[in-house]
Design a protein around this motif. Sequence first.
Motif, PDB file in Angstrom:
ATOM      1  N   SER A   1       0.887  -1.192  -0.149  1.00  0.00           N
ATOM      2  CA  SER A   1      -0.155   0.097  -0.127  1.00  0.00           C
ATOM      3  C   SER A   1       1.059   1.309   0.313  1.00  0.00           C
ATOM      4  O   SER A   1       0.646   2.048   0.636  1.00  0.00           O
ATOM      5  CB  SER A   1      -0.939   0.245   1.134  1.00  0.00           C
TER       6      SER A   1
ATOM      7  N   PRO B   1      -7.142   4.141  -9.428  1.00  0.00           N
ATOM      8  CA  PRO B   1      -7.117   4.311  -8.233  1.00  0.00           C
ATOM      9  C   PRO B   1      -6.688   2.918  -7.353  1.00  0.00           C
ATOM     10  O   PRO B   1      -6.724   1.901  -7.759  1.00  0.00           O
ATOM     11  CB  PRO B   1      -8.403   4.812  -7.769  1.00  0.00           C
ATOM     12  N   LEU B   2      -6.086   3.239  -5.890  1.00  0.00           N
ATOM     13  CA  LEU B   2      -5.789   2.094  -5.311  1.00  0.00           C
ATOM     14  C   LEU B   2      -6.996   1.311  -4.900  1.00  0.00           C
ATOM     15  O   LEU B   2      -6.978   0.102  -4.526  1.00  0.00           O
ATOM     16  CB  LEU B   2      -5.174   2.496  -3.958  1.00  0.00           C
ATOM     17  N   ASP B   3      -8.095   2.002  -5.225  1.00  0.00           N
ATOM     18  CA  ASP B   3      -9.579   1.082  -4.866  1.00  0.00           C
ATOM     19  C   ASP B   3      -9.491  -0.301  -5.493  1.00  0.00           C
ATOM     20  O   ASP B   3     -10.103  -1.431  -5.274  1.00  0.00           O
ATOM     21  CB  ASP B   3     -10.721   1.868  -5.529  1.00  0.00           C
TER      22      ASP B   3
ATOM     23  N   SER C   1      -8.151  -2.787  -3.558  1.00  0.00           N
ATOM     24  CA  SER C   1      -9.209  -3.179  -2.324  1.00  0.00           C
ATOM     25  C   SER C   1     -10.122  -4.302  -3.049  1.00  0.00           C
ATOM     26  O   SER C   1     -10.638  -5.217  -2.213  1.00  0.00           O
ATOM     27  CB  SER C   1      -9.904  -2.092  -1.901  1.00  0.00           C
ATOM     28  N   ARG C   2     -10.678  -3.852  -4.445  1.00  0.00           N
ATOM     29  CA  ARG C   2     -11.699  -4.722  -4.702  1.00  0.00           C
ATOM     30  C   ARG C   2     -11.221  -6.254  -5.169  1.00  0.00           C
ATOM     31  O   ARG C   2     -11.853  -7.199  -4.805  1.00  0.00           O
ATOM     32  CB  ARG C   2     -12.200  -4.127  -5.967  1.00  0.00           C
TER      33      ARG C   2
ATOM     34  N   ASN D   1      -8.647  -7.529  -3.318  1.00  0.00           N
ATOM     35  CA  ASN D   1      -8.716  -8.250  -2.217  1.00  0.00           C
ATOM     36  C   ASN D   1      -9.884  -8.879  -1.523  1.00  0.00           C
ATOM     37  O   ASN D   1      -9.943 -10.040  -1.083  1.00  0.00           O
ATOM     38  CB  ASN D   1      -7.935  -7.526  -0.990  1.00  0.00           C
ATOM     39  N   ARG D   2     -10.952  -8.126  -1.996  1.00  0.00           N
ATOM     40  CA  ARG D   2     -12.212  -8.408  -1.124  1.00  0.00           C
ATOM     41  C   ARG D   2     -12.695  -9.820  -2.155  1.00  0.00           C
ATOM     42  O   ARG D   2     -13.094 -10.851  -1.604  1.00  0.00           O
ATOM     43  CB  ARG D   2     -13.443  -7.361  -1.919  1.00  0.00           C
TER      44      ARG D   2
ATOM     45  N   LEU E   1     -10.467 -12.716  -0.770  1.00  0.00           N
ATOM     46  CA  LEU E   1     -11.101 -13.307   0.495  1.00  0.00           C
ATOM     47  C   LEU E   1     -12.307 -14.074   0.297  1.00  0.00           C
ATOM     48  O   LEU E   1     -12.448 -15.042   0.709  1.00  0.00           O
ATOM     49  CB  LEU E   1     -11.359 -12.220   1.647  1.00  0.00           C
TER      50      LEU E   1
ATOM     51  N   HIS F   1      -0.171   3.935   8.964  1.00  0.00           N
ATOM     52  CA  HIS F   1      -0.024   3.283   7.533  1.00  0.00           C
ATOM     53  C   HIS F   1      -0.616   1.868   7.812  1.00  0.00           C
ATOM     54  O   HIS F   1      -1.128   1.167   6.686  1.00  0.00           O
ATOM     55  CB  HIS F   1       1.215   3.236   7.128  1.00  0.00           C
TER      56      HIS F   1
ATOM     57  N   ARG G   1      -7.003  -2.320   3.527  1.00  0.00           N
ATOM     58  CA  ARG G   1      -7.082  -2.386   2.130  1.00  0.00           C
ATOM     59  C   ARG G   1      -6.650  -3.924   1.865  1.00  0.00           C
ATOM     60  O   ARG G   1      -7.435  -4.413   1.129  1.00  0.00           O
ATOM     61  CB  ARG G   1      -5.913  -1.782   1.515  1.00  0.00           C
ATOM     62  N   SER G   2      -6.170  -4.717   2.584  1.00  0.00           N
ATOM     63  CA  SER G   2      -5.952  -6.207   2.530  1.00  0.00           C
ATOM     64  C   SER G   2      -7.219  -6.679   2.773  1.00  0.00           C
ATOM     65  O   SER G   2      -7.528  -7.962   2.194  1.00  0.00           O
ATOM     66  CB  SER G   2      -5.223  -6.618   3.531  1.00  0.00           C
TER      67      SER G   2
ATOM     68  N   GLY H   1     -10.008  -5.283   1.660  1.00  0.00           N
ATOM     69  CA  GLY H   1     -10.888  -4.759   1.025  1.00  0.00           C
ATOM     70  C   GLY H   1     -11.619  -3.786   1.343  1.00  0.00           C
ATOM     71  O   GLY H   1     -12.770  -3.728   0.654  1.00  0.00           O
TER      72      GLY H   1
ATOM     73  N   PRO I   1     -11.598  -0.202   2.077  1.00  0.00           N
ATOM     74  CA  PRO I   1     -11.448   1.231   1.567  1.00  0.00           C
ATOM     75  C   PRO I   1     -11.873   1.509  -0.151  1.00  0.00           C
ATOM     76  O   PRO I   1     -10.900   1.102  -0.753  1.00  0.00           O
ATOM     77  CB  PRO I   1     -10.269   2.009   2.091  1.00  0.00           C
ATOM     78  N   ILE I   2     -12.844   1.958  -0.461  1.00  0.00           N
ATOM     79  CA  ILE I   2     -13.169   2.013  -1.716  1.00  0.00           C
ATOM     80  C   ILE I   2     -13.838   3.454  -1.578  1.00  0.00           C
ATOM     81  O   ILE I   2     -14.680   3.840  -1.355  1.00  0.00           O
ATOM     82  CB  ILE I   2     -14.187   1.003  -2.450  1.00  0.00           C
TER      83      ILE I   2
ATOM     84  N   ARG J   1     -12.409   5.713   1.354  1.00  0.00           N
ATOM     85  CA  ARG J   1     -10.854   6.067   1.330  1.00  0.00           C
ATOM     86  C   ARG J   1     -10.516   6.878   2.304  1.00  0.00           C
ATOM     87  O   ARG J   1      -9.826   6.845   3.533  1.00  0.00           O
ATOM     88  CB  ARG J   1     -10.320   6.175   0.159  1.00  0.00           C
TER      89      ARG J   1
END
Lengths: 245, 208
Positions: free
Chosen positions: A216, A229-231, A234-235, A237-238, A241, B160, B167-168, B170, B172-173, B177
């Motif tokens: 990150s 975006p970093l989004d 996140s998606r 990783n979702r 999982l 951090h 984020r790991s 899943g 923050p989107i 964020r």
Amino acid sequence: MRFTLRIWRQRDRDDTGAMVSYPVDHVSPDMSFLEMLDVLNEELVRRGEEPVAFDHDCREGICGACGMMINGMAHGPQRATTACQLSMRHFADGDTITVEPWRARPFGVIKDLVVDRSAFDRIIASGGYVSVPAGSAPDAHALPVSTSSAEASFEAAVCIGCGACVAACPNGSAMLFTAAKATHLGLLPQGQPERYVRAAEMVRTHDELGFGGCTSMGECTAVCPKSIPLDVISRLNRDLLHGQP
Amino acid sequence: MAVTGAVLLVFVVTHMLANLKIFVGATALDGYGRWLHSLAEPALGHDGFVWIARVVLLLCVALHITAAVQLTRRAHRARPFRYRHRRPVLGGYAARTMRWGGVVIALFVVYHVLDMTVGVLNPNGIAGQDYRDITASFGRWYAAAFTMIAVLALGPHIRHGLCGALRSLGVPIGRGRRVVDAVAIGVAVTVTAGFLSVPLAVLTGMVR
Ligand code: SF4
Ligand code: FES
């Protein structure tokens, strides 16, 4: 404008390579960075020297072929801009500019500034696709897609696979690329059947190829010419999982 | 990384809140210590709970460090040739100091356990006299300084780490964020301020 260029020269994959300085003159501020390299190459050819090899194709920021570290920044100092779209007016007359190839173990240098990005193709091949029954074209409105999904998907789908995210990442991770490619499919109805397998397979291939792990840092999204975006991570990783037993 | 970090964060926050009892007084702090050691005593025996917590925490620390070492080694393997010219574009301070900050924190924890738990490095070092242990330890400027350096390293680490952990998982989107970022900064600042207050109070003579 005139510049001094410090460029990485490497004859082939096995050569050790070195930085070489070249003066370049008669550069117009309206030229793109690649056009400036063309000027240098014409001069090198005239002198009977080997021109600097670099990747390029569309030169309008859509193909993802170009890419180099310019003064330590992937695609140079201008945000959301590919090297081919970067114009020389962003530099000061007389500047010394350092140009290096992307550095990551899975991206071997082929020659000078050209790197082998086929590792990206392997990530795509491991899951970045959808399986659809072939036959006649489906009706345009047969599959409803919400505006928010369409927008989020498109935001990721604009990735041009340039590799700047890997080049800039302190970990040498390709997670932004992988996540962009996995999630733009996972957000659409056509991408649902393979969604969780796709996420797992693409990340597994990413890791096997020797890319680093994401921590990150956010360097990738800062240099991404398409501002992914970093989004997307996140998606991804979702989905990872969710797919776990 | 995320899961072990979360466990450690819960401990750190509890520890920080407990520390604030020093401002209530010696009886309150030492009383809390006695209560902690006798927690669930009928079931686990004296110190049973504390030992379970110690084992769990130690395990988390070990796994947390293992994961960090693995990530670092992967990063070195992924970029064997370094850039001649490198300029961080974004590279937030917190993100860049995760590794060395982590080392500082780990070294401090070792010292801190020898000082406050085992007592061998403590000028007072008598079990059950938590209040006197603390004032005796922080009465030495270098012990207070080391503690404050470690705490200042911990703040960005939490900030951090919390963002990265979420984020790991899943979380923050989009607009989320900003919320995550604000919460992470809030937690980091609160923990840092809470921990800094004790050595500062001893140094300035507010607590003696
Ligand atoms: S995510 Fe951005 S930087 Fe990475 S390959 Fe795609 S377009 Fe390039
Ligand atoms: S040459 Fe196509 S993106 Fe630069």
